[in-house]
Design an enzyme around this catalytic site. Structure first.
Site, mmCIF file in Angstrom:
data_model
loop_
_atom_site.group_PDB
_atom_site.id
_atom_site.type_symbol
_atom_site.label_atom_id
_atom_site.label_comp_id
_atom_site.label_asym_id
_atom_site.label_seq_id
_atom_site.Cartn_x
_atom_site.Cartn_y
_atom_site.Cartn_z
ATOM 1 C CG ASP A 33 -1.667 -1.268 1.465
ATOM 2 O OD1 ASP A 33 -1.871 -2.018 0.503
ATOM 3 O OD2 ASP A 33 -2.049 -1.526 2.631
ATOM 4 C CD GLU A 229 -8.207 -3.546 -0.948
ATOM 5 O OE1 GLU A 229 -8.858 -3.802 0.086
ATOM 6 O OE2 GLU A 229 -7.223 -4.218 -1.307
#
Length: 354
Positions: A33, A229
């Site tokens: 991420d 997401e």
């Protein structure tokens, strides 16, 4: 051998990580991420700690309340390891320095585990980090998106609110994966959301609260088709690009798609995928961010991916590659590489071709 002895010595002399030439993954260890930014003339990457290093680092101390929260059932055992963030900085996208524990649950009393996906912005000389914590599964649990602040991009960041900024589900969006975006007029927006829902909110001038839009609404859902997401937004030549991850984060279908729109709220037209796994390079590529080299129209994408032959979902690594726009403003599919990018100091013209 791409890491020459001379190059390693030069990097060591500069106090850098020892990587002599660009290559992917850009740093050792299991991270995911990544958010890439430019602060104070350097590139910064803020990632999630995906799995233990070898040997594992010591866990932070936990309060009685945090220790009790850590007894909750988590979706995956690895979530209890995710209690802090490291960061990485570089002068040129090639040589990276690790900054350890820029934020830890020791300074966020309400967070106990599953500390994920930091997003950092500088305002008036201070650095504000938005992050997810505790992977809440309902409004009856404490957790969500928090805010921490520091006087330096390398931290230490400390809790700014004493509670989550967003601590409940709105429009079905799990409060995770925040991304903070400042528009040209100075207005700051926060995009976020898991469980296949994407929301956007306006932030107050001090970034410490959510404020209504002009129409009186507070949480606007802007979920594009296929969204899972990892929302991310850029603005280029008057066009807003909403980007996100699709598929399962442990599976082969994890990927990045994007849409184009006329405002930070859309409406956004889906344009397709730009990043997918490549069985010659790596699997499960996704949850990205993008940086524009200041003063240029050159763009780079930071993302995580899993090495070939490794089936452990948490074994994710950081990579950086070029992201190129077509003349019509659409984005070319990203070519994943093992070689990575050539050195790109801020303030220097790009060398080499596309």
């Amino acid at each position: 051998m791409r890491k020459s002895l001379a190059g390693i010595a030069a990097a060591a002399a500069l106090g850098l990580s020892g990587w002599a030439f660009a290559e992917n993954p850009i740093v050792p260890g299991w991270y995911a991420d990544p958010e890439i930014r430019v602060f104070a003339g350097r590139y910064w990457i803020y990632p999630t700690l995906s799995d233990d290093s070898d040997p594992p680092e010591a866990s932070p101390r936990f309060s009685a309340e945090q220790a009790q929260a850590r007894k909750r059932r988590t979706v995956r055992p690895s979530y209890v390891k995710q209690t802090y963030f490291d960061a990485f900085s570089s002068p040129d996208l090639v040589h990276w320095t690790r900054h350890r524990r820029v934020l830890s649950t020791e300074t966020v009393a309400w967070a106990a585990y599953a500390v994920w996906a930091p997003s950092v912005i500088e305002v008036k000389g201070r650095y504000y980090m938005f992050f997810g914590a505790n992977d809440i599964q309902s409004d009856q649990e404490q957790g969500g998106i928090g805010l921490a602040v520091s006087d330096r991009p390398e931290g230490p960041f400390k809790d700014a609110l004493g509670k989550p900024l967003i601590g409940a589900f709105h429009s079905g969006a799990q409060p995770i994966d925040p991304f903070v975006f400042r528009d040209d007029d100075g207005q700051v927006y926060l995009y976020y959301g898991g469980w296949s829902h994407c929301n956007v909110v306006r932030l107050s001038d001090d970034l410490r609260s959510v404020v209504p839009f002009a129409d009186g609404t507070t949480y606007k859902e802007i979920t594009p088709p296929g969204y899972v997401e990892g929302s991310f937004v850029i603005k280029r030549k008057g066009v807003y690009y909403l980007m996100w991850s699709e598929g399962g984060w442990t599976g082969p279908d994890y990927s990045v798609a994007y849409a184009m729109g006329p405002s930070p709220l859309g409406p956004f037209k889906p344009m397709g995928k730009i990043l997918q796994q490549d069985f010659r390079i790596a699997r499960g590529a996704g949850h990205h961010s993008v940086v524009n080299v200041p003063g240029t129209d050159d763009w780079y994408i930071a993302y995580h991916r899993r090495p070939l032959g490794d089936d452990i979902g948490e074994h994710r690594q950081l990579a950086v590659d070029r992201m190129i726009f077509n003349p019509d403003g659409t984005i070319r599919p990203v070519v994943m590489t093992n070689e990575g990018v050539t050195p790109r100091p801020i303030g220097h013209a790009r060398t080499g071709g596309e």
